[in-house]
Design a protein around this motif. Structure first.
Motif, PDB file in Angstrom:
ATOM      1  N   UNK A   1      22.802 -68.194  19.981  1.00 61.77           N
ATOM      2  CA  UNK A   1      21.713 -69.074  20.361  1.00 61.77           C
ATOM      3  C   UNK A   1      20.256 -68.443  20.318  1.00 61.77           C
ATOM      4  N   UNK A   2      19.506 -68.709  19.470  1.00 65.68           N
ATOM      5  CA  UNK A   2      18.188 -68.010  19.442  1.00 65.68           C
ATOM      6  C   UNK A   2      18.309 -66.457  19.190  1.00 65.68           C
ATOM      7  N   UNK A   3      19.514 -66.308  18.316  1.00 64.59           N
ATOM      8  CA  UNK A   3      19.654 -64.829  17.962  1.00 64.59           C
ATOM      9  C   UNK A   3      19.936 -64.762  16.536  1.00 64.59           C
ATOM     10  N   UNK A   4      19.827 -63.513  16.043  1.00 60.11           N
ATOM     11  CA  UNK A   4      20.459 -63.204  14.775  1.00 60.11           C
ATOM     12  C   UNK A   4      21.362 -62.041  14.520  1.00 60.11           C
ATOM     13  N   UNK A   5      22.287 -61.956  13.801  1.00 60.59           N
ATOM     14  CA  UNK A   5      22.964 -60.831  13.223  1.00 60.59           C
ATOM     15  C   UNK A   5      22.387 -60.215  12.169  1.00 60.59           C
ATOM     16  N   UNK A   6      22.410 -58.917  12.162  1.00 63.10           N
ATOM     17  CA  UNK A   6      21.303 -58.134  11.153  1.00 63.10           C
ATOM     18  C   UNK A   6      22.424 -57.075  10.606  1.00 63.10           C
ATOM     19  N   UNK A   7      21.833 -57.078   9.346  1.00 61.05           N
ATOM     20  CA  UNK A   7      22.409 -55.596   8.384  1.00 61.05           C
ATOM     21  C   UNK A   7      23.873 -55.176   8.579  1.00 61.05           C
TER      22      UNK A   7
ATOM     23  N   UNK B   1      15.779 -53.077  -2.168  1.00 59.51           N
ATOM     24  CA  UNK B   1      16.630 -53.081  -1.010  1.00 59.51           C
ATOM     25  C   UNK B   1      16.928 -54.574  -0.661  1.00 59.51           C
ATOM     26  N   UNK B   2      17.948 -54.480   0.344  1.00 63.59           N
ATOM     27  CA  UNK B   2      18.410 -55.968   0.548  1.00 63.59           C
ATOM     28  C   UNK B   2      18.986 -55.861   2.015  1.00 63.59           C
ATOM     29  N   UNK B   3      18.546 -56.957   2.996  1.00 64.74           N
ATOM     30  CA  UNK B   3      18.972 -56.696   4.337  1.00 64.74           C
ATOM     31  C   UNK B   3      19.504 -58.198   4.549  1.00 64.74           C
ATOM     32  N   UNK B   4      20.969 -58.190   5.162  1.00 61.83           N
ATOM     33  CA  UNK B   4      21.587 -59.559   5.456  1.00 61.83           C
ATOM     34  C   UNK B   4      21.296 -59.799   6.935  1.00 61.83           C
ATOM     35  N   UNK B   5      21.274 -61.309   6.993  1.00 61.67           N
ATOM     36  CA  UNK B   5      21.202 -61.767   8.239  1.00 61.67           C
ATOM     37  C   UNK B   5      21.820 -63.218   8.478  1.00 61.67           C
TER      38      UNK B   5
ATOM     39  N   UNK C   1      21.803 -70.418   9.079  1.00 65.32           N
ATOM     40  CA  UNK C   1      21.962 -69.836   7.838  1.00 65.32           C
ATOM     41  C   UNK C   1      22.308 -68.439   7.576  1.00 65.32           C
ATOM     42  N   UNK C   2      22.822 -68.164   6.428  1.00 64.56           N
ATOM     43  CA  UNK C   2      23.070 -66.765   5.830  1.00 64.56           C
ATOM     44  C   UNK C   2      21.956 -66.373   5.101  1.00 64.56           C
ATOM     45  N   UNK C   3      21.260 -65.277   5.284  1.00 65.44           N
ATOM     46  CA  UNK C   3      20.005 -64.840   4.587  1.00 65.44           C
ATOM     47  C   UNK C   3      20.106 -63.745   3.762  1.00 65.44           C
ATOM     48  N   UNK C   4      19.409 -63.542   2.727  1.00 62.98           N
ATOM     49  CA  UNK C   4      19.066 -62.164   2.034  1.00 62.98           C
ATOM     50  C   UNK C   4      17.824 -61.927   1.966  1.00 62.98           C
TER      51      UNK C   4
END
Length: 298
Positions: free
Chosen positions: A138-144, A93-97, A78-81
């Motif tokens: 795997x089992x991780x996020x990229x953030x900001x 504010x907004x943070x992307x993940x 997923x791409x999340x805001x």
């Protein structure tokens, strides 16, 4: 669905698309099969003209109270805001993940003033559309800032949104752009065909097709690269999600549920629910249901 996954992934605590209500237990009900999985905080949005072979869902998650929610693995990216909404209704504010694939449940923190908007990609498409290696997440996020660099100008377009509706409209446009820019190698096409066969196998409650696929080392490697999960793990995640779907639609007993979902027996099903959900079929937690859909291969 991943709010942080498939539904939030997982490293930093973020709102979830697969969410449970803390402390709730179906043992309080006369019939545990009457306990719902569906989470009312989660909503899927119209796809419109988006490429439905690549984009599985646009979604919105609005928690009703602060707490911790359970996020379940679903095999997707997923791409999340994460949108912090001020009392005026405007975005503060907004943070992307980018939420990678997961093979275990996790808990994430949620707050009622933070609404999550997301793009869920079909299994095997998230990495190609986002330009990342699924297995590395795997089992991780990229953030900001990491996500902002990956998305380039698209991130700025989204982060200039002033309201939730504005952000939702911009996310729809970004989904179209990301889906259109994906380019596939021959190995990727083989893996997508195998993933679709896996979905058919799970829905048909037959292990034969997966057993044949699992015997091909090259195909197993292709699927692991494209989906970020080993073939057998992906099969287990999909069967678990399929079982939850059947349960939500009205299985009359746990025995019937195990048979309909293709488990060897009720004990086998219970082990799968504990592994992928952290609960048993008789003691569930409300979560959004991710239903299996066949991809239209390019």
């Amino acid at each position: 669905v991943g709010l942080g996954a498939g539904g939030p992934a997982r490293a930093p605590p973020l709102p979830a698309t697969h969410a449970g209500l803390a402390g709730w237990r179906s043992a309080r009900l006369p019939n545990p099969m009457a306990a719902p999985f569906a989470d009312p905080c989660y909503q899927e949005l119209p796809l419109g003209t988006l490429d439905r072979a690549r984009v599985e869902a646009l979604w919105r998650y609005e928690p009703r109270q602060a707490g911790h929610q359970k996020v379940l693995p679903d095999g997707r990216m997923d791409l999340l805001a994460h949108c912090h909404v001020a009392s005026t209704g405007r975005l503060a504010s907004m943070r992307l993940v980018i939420a990678g694939p997961a093979d275990r449940p996790s808990l994430v923190a949620v707050q009622p003033e933070v609404v999550a908007l997301g793009i869920r990609f079909h299994i095997g498409w998230g990495g190609a559309c986002l330009g990342v290696q699924p297995s590395a997440l795997l089992n991780r996020n990229l953030v900001g800032e990491t996500v902002e660099r990956l998305l380039g100008p698209l991130a700025g377009t989204l982060m200039r949104a002033e309201t939730l509706d504005d952000a939702q409209a911009r996310l729809h446009e970004i989904a179209a752009t990301l889906a259109a820019r994906a380019r596939l190698a021959r190995a990727h096409l083989r893996a997508l065909a195998a993933i679709d066969a896996l979905k058919r196998q799970v829905q048909g409650a037959s292990a034969n097709e997966v057993a044949c696929m699992a015997s091909a080392r090259t195909l197993r490697r292709d699927v692991a690269v494209v989906a970020g999960l080993p073939l057998r793990t992906l099969a287990g995640v999909l069967r678990f999600q399929h079982a939850m779907d059947i349960r939500e639609r009205g299985a009359s007993s746990l025995t019937e549920l195990a048979v309909a979902a293709g488990y060897a027996d009720q004990a086998h099903m219970t082990r799968a629910f504990r592994r992928f959900g952290g609960f048993t079929p008789a003691l569930p937690e409300p979560v959004p249901i991710v239903r299996l859909q066949q991809n239209a291969l390019p």
